[in-house]
Design an enzyme around this catalytic site. Structure first.
Site, PDB file in Angstrom:
ATOM      1  CE  LYS A  33      -4.476   1.020   0.212  1.00  0.00           C
ATOM      2  NZ  LYS A  33      -5.624   0.227  -0.294  1.00  0.00           N
TER       3      LYS A  33
HETATM    4  P1  NAD Z   1     -13.652   7.495  -2.914  1.00  0.00           P
HETATM    5  O1  NAD Z   1     -12.699   8.586  -2.618  1.00  0.00           O
HETATM    6  O2  NAD Z   1     -14.118   7.287  -4.307  1.00  0.00           O
HETATM    7  O3  NAD Z   1     -14.984   7.678  -2.006  1.00  0.00           O
HETATM    8  C1  NAD Z   1     -14.970   7.853  -0.637  1.00  0.00           C
HETATM    9  C2  NAD Z   1     -16.356   8.348  -0.234  1.00  0.00           C
HETATM   10  O4  NAD Z   1     -16.462   8.373   1.181  1.00  0.00           O
HETATM   11  C3  NAD Z   1     -16.674   9.761  -0.720  1.00  0.00           C
HETATM   12  O5  NAD Z   1     -18.029   9.802  -1.123  1.00  0.00           O
HETATM   13  C4  NAD Z   1     -16.478  10.607   0.537  1.00  0.00           C
HETATM   14  O6  NAD Z   1     -17.203  11.828   0.506  1.00  0.00           O
HETATM   15  C5  NAD Z   1     -17.002   9.650   1.573  1.00  0.00           C
HETATM   16  N1  NAD Z   1     -16.583   9.897   2.939  1.00  0.00           N
HETATM   17  C6  NAD Z   1     -15.349  10.127   3.427  1.00  0.00           C
HETATM   18  N2  NAD Z   1     -15.399  10.240   4.749  1.00  0.00           N
HETATM   19  C7  NAD Z   1     -16.691  10.064   5.101  1.00  0.00           C
HETATM   20  C8  NAD Z   1     -17.380  10.058   6.335  1.00  0.00           C
HETATM   21  N3  NAD Z   1     -16.742  10.226   7.472  1.00  0.00           N
HETATM   22  N4  NAD Z   1     -18.711   9.820   6.316  1.00  0.00           N
HETATM   23  C9  NAD Z   1     -19.352   9.616   5.164  1.00  0.00           C
HETATM   24  N5  NAD Z   1     -18.760   9.610   3.973  1.00  0.00           N
HETATM   25  C10 NAD Z   1     -17.455   9.843   3.961  1.00  0.00           C
HETATM   26  O7  NAD Z   1     -12.995   6.183  -2.310  1.00  0.00           O
HETATM   27  P2  NAD Z   1     -13.310   4.687  -2.709  1.00  0.00           P
HETATM   28  O8  NAD Z   1     -12.355   4.264  -3.760  1.00  0.00           O
HETATM   29  O9  NAD Z   1     -14.780   4.523  -2.922  1.00  0.00           O
HETATM   30  O10 NAD Z   1     -12.845   3.937  -1.370  1.00  0.00           O
HETATM   31  C11 NAD Z   1     -13.704   3.879  -0.238  1.00  0.00           C
HETATM   32  C12 NAD Z   1     -13.164   2.815   0.700  1.00  0.00           C
HETATM   33  O11 NAD Z   1     -13.109   1.566   0.019  1.00  0.00           O
HETATM   34  C13 NAD Z   1     -11.742   3.045   1.240  1.00  0.00           C
HETATM   35  O12 NAD Z   1     -11.657   2.481   2.527  1.00  0.00           O
HETATM   36  C14 NAD Z   1     -10.887   2.233   0.281  1.00  0.00           C
HETATM   37  O13 NAD Z   1      -9.647   1.857   0.864  1.00  0.00           O
HETATM   38  C15 NAD Z   1     -11.789   1.041   0.079  1.00  0.00           C
HETATM   39  N6  NAD Z   1     -11.531   0.275  -1.123  1.00  0.00           N
HETATM   40  C16 NAD Z   1     -11.554   0.846  -2.350  1.00  0.00           C
HETATM   41  C17 NAD Z   1     -11.322   0.076  -3.481  1.00  0.00           C
HETATM   42  C18 NAD Z   1     -11.414   0.636  -4.878  1.00  0.00           C
HETATM   43  O14 NAD Z   1     -11.239  -0.141  -5.835  1.00  0.00           O
HETATM   44  N7  NAD Z   1     -11.714   1.916  -5.042  1.00  0.00           N
HETATM   45  C19 NAD Z   1     -11.010  -1.265  -3.340  1.00  0.00           C
HETATM   46  C20 NAD Z   1     -10.999  -1.842  -2.066  1.00  0.00           C
HETATM   47  C21 NAD Z   1     -11.258  -1.040  -0.963  1.00  0.00           C
END
Ligand code: NAD
Length: 434
Positions: free
Chosen positions: A120
């Site tokens: 990471k």
């Molecule tokens: P992203 O940046 O696209 O979206 C994050 C979302 O969470 C946004 O809508 C933001 O406004 C919201 N947010 C942030 N803090 C918040 C809070 N306290 N309350 C409510 N909403 C809040 O990110 P993503 O890619 O969707 O990733 C989200 C999670 O999923 C992370 O933990 C990431 O590590 C995990 N993840 C992502 C992927 C991927 O392929 N994108 C894969 C595995 C895990």
């Protein structure tokens, strides 16, 4: 294109508690230990990352001033294959957070049984403070500084919070220029034109959909009209919302950093997606439909629903709010959204938790497909990707579910046991070298 899904920082952090994610990982590993026969020496290897790099990232701002940021790349384990894991741009990034996320990646890749270790990366910065050109310069400098560690056969980054295909494209370009060779396979999640995979953008949300349906089915809960609340409306949350409504579920609660929104009759997710496409900061703020009410993010987590999908950041369900969570099933779209203390409270209340290292593994599975296609210089059709993703996710859900039933342990413990046993076996088979 500016980073099209930037999120605030201070507000987000204040919504969580000050939990050290690496301590959380160690606690989870220690809980899993008593259910495995892994010898102490191998266990000590599992509790430490193989390698952690801290880099300074100096950039010249658009106004000519120099600013120096701090970045990290952690390789937790390469026992099962090259390290794999995203890069996060966020003010809350710390070395311990990156170590934890790298460790969860190693276990996740093992749970879905793809030939990767875990890594990471991240830069401690609030990306909303920077212009698109500045983000490009930050990315190129960070890439140059971590280049000794990354490569298609060493460690393959991907997007994570606040990074996207453009960031991956700059990494490909910088690394290829510095190494003097075409390196499309050095990252996944890049643009299709540069070797990205059809279906990658939707893959994590699609995996969340598969796990939700798979677990509801095993619990005899009908997906049709199941009431769902989703925290976070970014890549993972919005796609999961869309695919689950396509399956007949009712998404009654959604939220992002701007707040929470509740609609008892269920949101028209395509309409919400059209709204955030053009809304300021691509946020839900200002969205309104008849019957909808605005709620806080805390209220969203405690809505009376069948399924809660935290899909924002880690440590959102803590000992502070876990007792108020009413969802029967919690599907962890985000990494580490539930603290170990909250886990115990939820379990005592009878909630079933589908752990992150299973629920959100769809993204890395599809990243694996992208990397395979890059190595073979051969592109698959999206249908093939989605079918293969479905098969791998169904297999992993069945393996975790069966282990949990057989040993009478939670799904999280079962996923951890499956993951650590696979990583430990690889370490044992390879032997200790130096
Ligand atoms: P992203 O940046 O696209 O979206 C994050 C979302 O969470 C946004 O809508 C933001 O406004 C919201 N947010 C942030 N803090 C918040 C809070 N306290 N309350 C409510 N909403 C809040 O990110 P993503 O890619 O969707 O990733 C989200 C999670 O999923 C992370 O933990 C990431 O590590 C995990 N993840 C992502 C992927 C991927 O392929 N994108 C894969 C595995 C895990």
């Amino acid at each position: 294109m500016a980073l099209n899904k930037t999120i605030g920082t201070v507000q987000e952090r204040s919504l969580g508690t000050q939990v050290n994610p690496f301590h959380m990982l160690l606690q989870q590993l220690d809980l899993a230990r008593e259910h495995t026969g892994i010898p102490g020496g191998i266990w000590e290897i599992l509790r430490r990352p193989e390698r952690a790099l801290e880099v300074s990232v100096p950039i010249t701002r658009d106004d000519g001033e120099i600013e120096v940021l701090t970045g990290y790349r952690v390789q937790y384990s390469s026992a099962r294959g090259p390290c794999k894991g995203g890069i996060r741009y966020h003010a809350g990034v710390t070395l311990d957070e990156v170590k934890a996320l790298a460790g969860w990646m190693a276990l996740k890749c093992a749970v879905v049984n793809i030939p990767y270790g875990g890594g990471k990366g991240g830069i401690a910065c609030d990306p909303t403070r920077f212009s698109e050109r500045e983000i490009e310069r930050i990315t190129r400098c960070y890439t140059a500084r971590i280049l000794p560690l990354i490569g298609p056969k060493q460690d393959i980054p991907a997007p994570d919070v606040n990074t996207n295909a453009s960031v991956m494209n700059w990494i490909v370009d910088t690394a290829s220029a510095l190494r003097g060779e075409a390196l499309p396979g050095i990252v996944t999640g890049k643009s299709l034109e540069l070797g990205g995979a059809l279906g990658r953008r939707e893959a994590t949300g699609r995996g969340v959909m598969f796990t939700t349906i798979g677990v509801l089915h095993r619990l005899d809960i009908d997906i049709t009209n199941a009431r769902i609340a989703i925290q976070g409306f970014g890549n993972v949350g919005s796609i999961a919302a869309q695919l689950l409504t396509d399956q007949g579920a009712k998404v009654v609660g959604i939220s992002d950093v701007s707040g929470g929104y509740y609609c008892p009759t269920g949101f028209d997710i395509n309409d919400v997606l059209r709204y955030v496409e053009t809304s300021p900061g691509h946020l839900l703020a200002g969205y309104s439909v008849p019957g909808m009410e605005e709620i806080t993010n805390d209220e969203l987590l405690t809505l009376d629903v069948d399924v809660l999908i935290p899909a924002a950041l880690e440590a959102q369900i803590t000992s502070r709010n876990a007792a108020d969570v009413k969802a029967k099933v919690i599907v962890e779209g985000a990494n580490g959204p539930t603290t170990p203390e909250a886990d115990l409270i939820l379990a005592a209340n009878g909630s079933v938790i589908v752990p992150d290292i299973l629920a959100n593994a769809g993204g890395v599975v599809c990243s694996y497909f992208e990397w395979v296609q890059n190595i073979q210089c051969f592109a698959w059709e999206e249908k093939e990707t989605n079918q293969r993703l479905g098969r791998i996710m169904q297999r992993a859900i069945a393996e975790v579910w069966d282990l949990s039933t057989e040993r009478q342990i939670s799904l999280r413990l079962a996923a951890f046991v499956l993951g650590v046993e696979r990583v430990a076996q690889a370490i044992s088979l390879r032997g200790v070298f130096l």
